[in-house]
Design a protein around this motif. Structure first.
Motif, PDB file in Angstrom:
ATOM      1  N   THR A   1      43.232 -16.816 -28.200  1.00  0.00           N
ATOM      2  CA  THR A   1      43.002 -17.133 -29.609  1.00  0.00           C
ATOM      3  C   THR A   1      41.703 -16.503 -30.091  1.00  0.00           C
ATOM      4  OG1 THR A   1      44.174 -19.241 -29.370  1.00  0.00           O
ATOM      5  CG2 THR A   1      42.743 -18.987 -31.297  1.00  0.00           C
ATOM      6  N   ARG A   2      40.629 -16.657 -29.334  1.00  0.00           N
ATOM      7  CA  ARG A   2      39.339 -16.084 -29.736  1.00  0.00           C
ATOM      8  C   ARG A   2      39.419 -14.567 -29.826  1.00  0.00           C
ATOM      9  NH1 ARG A   2      37.333 -20.490 -26.535  1.00  0.00           N
ATOM     10  NH2 ARG A   2      37.456 -19.185 -24.664  1.00  0.00           N
ATOM     11  N   GLU A   3      40.100 -13.941 -28.865  1.00  0.00           N
ATOM     12  CA  GLU A   3      40.246 -12.482 -28.905  1.00  0.00           C
ATOM     13  C   GLU A   3      40.956 -12.039 -30.181  1.00  0.00           C
ATOM     14  OE1 GLU A   3      40.725 -11.793 -24.051  1.00  0.00           O
ATOM     15  OE2 GLU A   3      42.409 -11.424 -25.402  1.00  0.00           O
ATOM     16  N   LEU A   4      42.033 -12.723 -30.522  1.00  0.00           N
ATOM     17  CA  LEU A   4      42.810 -12.337 -31.693  1.00  0.00           C
ATOM     18  C   LEU A   4      42.044 -12.583 -32.985  1.00  0.00           C
ATOM     19  CD1 LEU A   4      46.326 -13.619 -30.587  1.00  0.00           C
ATOM     20  CD2 LEU A   4      45.593 -11.238 -30.802  1.00  0.00           C
TER      21      LEU A   4
ATOM     22  N   LEU B   1      35.059 -30.264 -35.948  1.00  0.00           N
ATOM     23  CA  LEU B   1      36.041 -30.293 -37.020  1.00  0.00           C
ATOM     24  C   LEU B   1      37.023 -31.435 -36.817  1.00  0.00           C
ATOM     25  CD1 LEU B   1      37.233 -28.804 -39.535  1.00  0.00           C
ATOM     26  CD2 LEU B   1      38.765 -27.650 -37.918  1.00  0.00           C
ATOM     27  N   VAL B   2      37.422 -31.652 -35.563  1.00  0.00           N
ATOM     28  CA  VAL B   2      38.314 -32.766 -35.211  1.00  0.00           C
ATOM     29  C   VAL B   2      37.468 -33.791 -34.465  1.00  0.00           C
ATOM     30  CG1 VAL B   2      40.429 -33.452 -34.026  1.00  0.00           C
ATOM     31  CG2 VAL B   2      40.259 -31.155 -35.025  1.00  0.00           C
ATOM     32  N   PRO B   3      36.954 -34.799 -35.136  1.00  0.00           N
ATOM     33  CA  PRO B   3      36.005 -35.707 -34.502  1.00  0.00           C
ATOM     34  C   PRO B   3      36.643 -36.839 -33.722  1.00  0.00           C
ATOM     35  CG  PRO B   3      36.154 -36.219 -36.834  1.00  0.00           C
ATOM     36  CD  PRO B   3      37.037 -35.021 -36.604  1.00  0.00           C
ATOM     37  N   TRP B   4      37.948 -36.968 -33.766  1.00  0.00           N
ATOM     38  CA  TRP B   4      38.596 -38.100 -33.124  1.00  0.00           C
ATOM     39  C   TRP B   4      39.215 -37.705 -31.791  1.00  0.00           C
ATOM     40  CZ3 TRP B   4      40.066 -36.396 -38.071  1.00  0.00           C
ATOM     41  CH2 TRP B   4      41.185 -35.557 -38.115  1.00  0.00           C
ATOM     42  N   THR B   5      39.455 -38.709 -30.973  1.00  0.00           N
ATOM     43  CA  THR B   5      40.149 -38.518 -29.699  1.00  0.00           C
ATOM     44  C   THR B   5      41.304 -39.488 -29.529  1.00  0.00           C
ATOM     45  OG1 THR B   5      38.602 -39.995 -28.562  1.00  0.00           O
ATOM     46  CG2 THR B   5      38.099 -37.630 -28.531  1.00  0.00           C
TER      47      THR B   5
ATOM     48  N   ALA C   1      41.144 -27.647 -30.001  1.00  0.00           N
ATOM     49  CA  ALA C   1      40.096 -27.549 -31.016  1.00  0.00           C
ATOM     50  C   ALA C   1      38.710 -27.531 -30.369  1.00  0.00           C
ATOM     51  CB  ALA C   1      40.214 -28.707 -31.998  1.00  0.00           C
ATOM     52  N   ARG C   2      38.523 -28.340 -29.327  1.00  0.00           N
ATOM     53  CA  ARG C   2      37.218 -28.389 -28.654  1.00  0.00           C
ATOM     54  C   ARG C   2      36.944 -27.084 -27.903  1.00  0.00           C
ATOM     55  NH1 ARG C   2      36.110 -34.057 -28.464  1.00  0.00           N
ATOM     56  NH2 ARG C   2      36.614 -34.678 -30.610  1.00  0.00           N
ATOM     57  N   ARG C   3      37.951 -26.523 -27.245  1.00  0.00           N
ATOM     58  CA  ARG C   3      37.750 -25.261 -26.510  1.00  0.00           C
ATOM     59  C   ARG C   3      37.445 -24.108 -27.465  1.00  0.00           C
ATOM     60  NH1 ARG C   3      39.637 -25.612 -20.947  1.00  0.00           N
ATOM     61  NH2 ARG C   3      40.549 -27.690 -20.631  1.00  0.00           N
ATOM     62  N   LEU C   4      37.986 -24.173 -28.680  1.00  0.00           N
ATOM     63  CA  LEU C   4      37.662 -23.161 -29.685  1.00  0.00           C
ATOM     64  C   LEU C   4      36.336 -23.452 -30.376  1.00  0.00           C
ATOM     65  CD1 LEU C   4      41.108 -22.546 -31.437  1.00  0.00           C
ATOM     66  CD2 LEU C   4      39.987 -21.124 -29.723  1.00  0.00           C
ATOM     67  N   ASP C   5      35.774 -24.640 -30.124  1.00  0.00           N
ATOM     68  CA  ASP C   5      34.526 -25.078 -30.738  1.00  0.00           C
ATOM     69  C   ASP C   5      34.619 -25.012 -32.266  1.00  0.00           C
ATOM     70  OD1 ASP C   5      31.962 -26.144 -30.613  1.00  0.00           O
ATOM     71  OD2 ASP C   5      31.009 -24.168 -30.726  1.00  0.00           O
ATOM     72  N   LEU C   6      35.728 -25.554 -32.801  1.00  0.00           N
ATOM     73  CA  LEU C   6      35.918 -25.577 -34.249  1.00  0.00           C
ATOM     74  C   LEU C   6      34.954 -26.588 -34.866  1.00  0.00           C
ATOM     75  CD1 LEU C   6      39.823 -25.465 -34.484  1.00  0.00           C
ATOM     76  CD2 LEU C   6      38.203 -23.552 -34.630  1.00  0.00           C
ATOM     77  N   ARG C   7      34.240 -26.169 -35.914  1.00  0.00           N
ATOM     78  CA  ARG C   7      33.185 -26.988 -36.507  1.00  0.00           C
ATOM     79  C   ARG C   7      33.389 -27.141 -38.011  1.00  0.00           C
ATOM     80  NH1 ARG C   7      29.676 -29.458 -32.738  1.00  0.00           N
ATOM     81  NH2 ARG C   7      30.020 -28.293 -30.801  1.00  0.00           N
TER      82      ARG C   7
END
Length: 824
Positions: free
Chosen positions: A128-131, A540-544, A527-533
């Motif tokens: 995903t990050r590469e793309l 960005l996604v604060p819930w678990t 979302a966490r691995r992409l470090d979306l903020r």
């Protein structure tokens, strides 16, 4: 009444509890437990609702020794009053199937091999990050299901739209309910069902358009059956080319040629307008567009429609008299309209009948543009089908800014430069090489999409990273580069909403097998691995947890039509589901909407400005404001246009596809429930008595069905279906073959035959008008066809006397069941 059902295959709709208009539907609690288990053995009952159809039947899961051992209906629930359908009663067994996915898989040297979660997720997140660096968000697409929970769809919509910024998001609800949403937007400028299931309790006329309710919403059909056996029963209108159980009970059965629904609806409206069965006061106060509509339908007297549809003009008149004379009219619509030619235009004409007659917002006066899946409504509400969450308008900058405020992101990071990408266009982008990562969650496009040979080649395209998140190694998962094992219903907690806006809570009953994870956990991990903020640097996604996600979703709905702010998990526990909108104004929910002609159609509030029904082109905001400044209901006219593919000398018949009572979608669950699989083990083809006589076919022959796209072989079933039409159930794929096995030259999946074509407004694929031919392969040697649920011909009736199981007939003996199973 309490029933312990050990065999509902023979009597799928159970015992009758008759009642009359205005009365409450009596309770009947249906229960099925594993052999040898009694209710006294059950350790606990866990609250949930059905995930194997769109009715939303509330039920409890029986748990013993931390495993599922049965189900029972919830007596207090407003949807089913304790009743369960056959898929409810038996389908839960698939959870314990020995071939569940329990560990992630990745493709190495052409083979899928087990791995750990970090390796699998790092591969997906890394690509995903590469793309994103190489091409941007347009390289990434998400295709989800109609069977996750609201919390999961909302999380997916947030990370896809608000985090990654892709416009390529859709659900397989595109195949079953996109036209429902589109038709509601065209007529009322907003999604949201105007009807309630309780309208059945009051209606004096019920019209079912392309809706085989007896098989697709069997518990809702039980409700109608009970009204039919009570005092002052309603009259039924059935529009369906097949002789279904609905058709059997209908006062009028209209069986039009496939693809001609708009002509039929225009003729019905012609009669209503001509005889002035019109509520002019309602129209003057609450609707726009009547002059255009009345002008258009004058072109379609019953004789004109009769020639187009190939049905008697007097039948059209009789149906119109019922519609025009009804005091309390309920209409339902499903795939016979949604998956056919001019889908949105036809469904809109159903809405038009109700608007013209003022049949909205009161008991017994409603429309149910039905869904095909249990959480289809949530995909539309939460953004899982690409729409903006909370029924916000893509074309209204203020709505985008409001959503950005809820998400705490820059409005320009939410893609709204064009409508969301529907799945067939996404497949084209994969084919062309612009989408390079496709994440498929909870659906099986290698069986469910049209023209499967093309779909298989697309999903195997070099350069595509195909991620599949599912509970079994489906036909699609077999083609994947990364397979993520998911938890399913009963193994996780969340909410889902049915077609009449009833929200249910589904609690976790048991742990998922092995390392399988809830879909919510997988999306949050991504979302966490992409470090979306967000724009303040926070996650960005604060819930678990599911309840945290639900609270966030509630805030997103505040002030919108689908307002959930008055609903809590605790409020949903222990009692009945609750209908939205539920808020300070309606703390107990809302049984009906659009009362007193109050719509959500104001230009600054509405979800959609509408589309051209012929081209699908969206209306500009100024066009809508000029047409409907006061936010009224919109009457939209449509001329009939023939299907793109018509019968020919080479392909003289029309093929339609659909569902059967005993299976759901591609059988990933129901095919693993023994009672359901034995009831319908193999694909069959339904043909008319006349076509069978002309072609020399008899019951049980093995036939070959061919279209310009492929070939399927199936056992012949001869029924009262209209001449010139073949029917194939679409459930049958190849999951019970070896992994990687290519379909034989003659396959089993109906979508080997269907066409790549879709409705211009809803973008829903058309499965109902393929040109086809049928040929005899071998006389009398076809695989066993499942129990007929349609009106049978004499040859089928004779078969019933030999012990073959039929709906409403005797159950198969054990030896017959074994023989049928072996025929696979």
């Amino acid at each position: 009444m309490t029933t312990r059902d050990t065999d509902r295959i023979a009597e799928p709709w159970g015992q009758r509890t008759p009642y009359g208009p205005g009365q409450t539907w009596p309770v009947r609690v249906d229960t099925h437990l594993a052999e040898g288990v009694t209710e006294a053995d059950v350790d606990r009952w866990v609250q949930t609702a059905s995930i194997l159809h769109s009715n939303g039947d509330a039920l409890d899961i029986a748990v013993k020794d931390d495993r599922m051992v049965g189900v029972r209906g919830r007596a207090e629930d407003r949807v089913n009053h304790g009743r369960l359908g056959v898929k409810d009663l038996y389908g839960w067994q698939a959870n314990a199937s020995g071939d569940r996915l329990t560990r992630p898989l990745i493709r190495e040297d052409g083979e899928l091999v087990e791995t750990d979660w970090d390796t699998a997720m790092d591969r997906v997140a890394g690509r995903t990050r590469e793309l994103l660096d190489e091409q941007g968000p347009s390289a990434i697409g998400f295709y989800t299901t109609g069977q996750l929970f609201a919390e999961e769809y909302y999380t997916l919509g947030l990370l896809a739209h608000g985090g990654i910024g892709t416009n390529h998001v859709d659900g397989n609800t595109r195949l079953c309910t996109a036209t429902a949403a589109a038709a509601l937007k065209e007529s009322f400028a907003c999604d949201g069902q105007p009807g309630s299931y309780t309208d059945i309790d009051h209606a004096d006329v019920i019209a079912l358009y392309g809706h085989n309710m007896a098989e697709t919403q069997s518990v809702l059909w039980m409700r109608i059956l009970d009204r039919l056996e009570g005092p002052n029963p309603p009259q039924l209108i059935c529009v369906d080319p097949r002789p279904t159980k609905v058709a059997e009970h209908a006062t009028v059965h209209l069986a039009p040629r496939p693809g001609t629904n708009v002509a039929l609806m225009n003729a019905l409206l012609h009669e209503i307008v001509t005889h002035d069965w019109v509520d002019h006061d309602y129209l003057d106060a609450h609707a726009v567009g009547y002059d255009e509509l009345s002008k258009r339908v004058r072109e379609y007297p019953p004789e004109v429609a009769a020639r187009i549809c190939d049905i008697p003009a007097e039948q059209i008149r009789e149906a119109a008299r019922l519609l025009g004379g009804a005091e309390r009219l309920l209409s339902t619509v499903l795939q016979g309209f949604y998956q056919s030619n001019q889908a949105t235009a036809a469904a809109v004409q159903v809405n038009n009948i109700h608007i013209v007659r003022g049949m909205l917002g009161a008991p017994g006066r409603g429309i149910l543009q039905m869904n095909g899946q249990p959480t289809a409504q949530n995909t539309r509400e939460c953004g899982g089908d690409g729409d903006l969450p909370g029924f916000r308008n893509w074309s209204n900058d203020a709505h985008v800014a409001d959503l950005a405020k809820v998400w705490n992101v820059d409005p320009m990071s939410i893609p709204h430069y064009s409508p969301p990408t529907h799945v067939m266009q996404m497949m084209r982008y994969v084919e062309e090489g612009s989408i390079k990562l496709l994440w498929v969650s909870g659906t099986n496009p290698a069986v469910s999409l049209p023209e499967l040979a093309r779909i298989r080649s697309i999903l195997q395209r070099e350069g595509l990273l195909l991620v599949v998140q599912d509970i079994f190694l489906t036909e699609t998962a077999q083609l994947a580069d990364v397979v993520l094992p998911a938890a399913t219903w009963g193994e996780k907690t969340g909410t889902f909403t049915n077609v009449d806006r009833t929200v249910h809570l589904s609690e976790k009953a048991i742990d998922p097998p092995g390392e399988a994870r809830p879909d919510l956990d997988i999306f949050v991990d991504y979302a966490r691995r992409l470090d979306l903020r967000d724009k303040d640097g926070g996650p960005l996604v604060p819930w678990t947890e599911p309840e945290e996600a639900f609270e966030a979703w509630k805030e997103c709905t505040r002030g919108r039509p689908c307002d959930y702010t008055g609903i809590t998990y605790d409020k949903l526990r222990g009692g009945s589901g609750i209908q939205w909108p539920c808020n300070d104004e309606h703390p107990e929910g809302s049984e009906r909407i659009y009362q007193d002609g109050m719509f959500w159609a104001d230009p600054m509030y509405c979800e959609s400005y509408g589309r051209d029904l012929v081209t699908g082109a969206p209306l500009e905001p100024d066009e809508y404001k000029s047409m409907n400044p006061s936010g009224k209901a919109v009457l939209k006219a449509a001329a009939y246009m023939p299907p793109h593919e018509l019968p020919s000398a080479e392909y003289p018949l029309q093929l339609i596809t659909g569902r059967t009572l005993y299976h759901f979608h591609t059988r990933t669950k129901t095919g693993r429930a023994p009672q359901l699989q034995v009831a319908a083990p193999e694909v069959w083809v339904e043909m008319s008595v006349g076509d069978a006589d002309r072609g020399g076919f008899t019951e049980g022959d093995l036939a070959r069905i061919t279209t310009p796209r492929g070939v399927v072989e199936a056992a012949v079933r001869i029924t009262g279906i209209r001449d010139g039409v073949l029917f194939l159930p679409f459930h049958y794929g190849y999951w019970d073959t070896d992994a990687g096995h290519e379909p034989d030259a003659a396959g089993r999946a109906a979508n080997e035959l269907t066409i790549t074509d879709w409705d211009p407004a809803s973008k829903q694929p058309i499965f109902k008008t393929a040109a086809a031919r049928i040929e005899l392969v071998t006389a009398g040697s076809g695989p066993s066809a499942p129990a007929p649920t349609t009106t049978a011909s004499a040859s089928v009736a004779r078969t019933r006397t030999t012990g073959t199981p039929t709906a409403g007939g005797p159950a198969a003996t054990a030896s017959e069941s074994i023989e049928t199973e072996g025929a696979r």
